[in-house]
Design a protein around this motif. Sequence first.
Motif: not given
Length: 178
Positions: A37-49, A51-66
């Motif tokens: 369980g401890f390993i599972g929670i650690g892996i899940l936390s690592l995955i969430i972390f 994904i969050s960092i990737q989302w926060l540092t990704s650049k906006t993808e613009l479309e014409k309407e933007d």
Amino acid sequence: MGFGFNLFFTFILLPVLGILLVIFLLYKKTIIINIIGFIGIGILSLIIFSISIQWLTSKTELEKEDYYGQYIVNRNYFSGKQADWQYSNFRFEIKENDSIYFYVTNQEKILKTYRGKITTVKPYNSERLKIIMDLPTHHIIVSNPIIYRSAWSFNLVFHSPIFNNVYFKKGNWKTLEK
């Protein structure tokens, strides 16, 4: 995730979890379940972390309407009298009918309007703005802008032979307080 994570998951983590599960089935020790369980929670936390960092540092993808909206000089890049003067004297608007109106102003009063059309090209994931101005045109909008994107916003940077780079951001023009 990444290639390294996949290797770690496949060749290290899954075998370790498999061995721990076999040990639990043989000896019925609750500490083994706690470790799993401890390993599972650690892996899940690592995955969430991750994904969050990737989302926060990704650049906006613009479309014409933007690109539709009003633009003002971004005074955050180069603050001072020159930026304040540019802010008070230049702004533009891109309308939903793909028209661009570049305004030369004196505070809130529009002195001259330069008209043109916009289109976009998509060489990569994000669309880039192309401007076709009626002639004669103003020196700021002679060429297409460079687009600088962050996670939440973007700036259009026009190269002017007189001012060098002029940064514009989306926003409504307001009188500057002295």
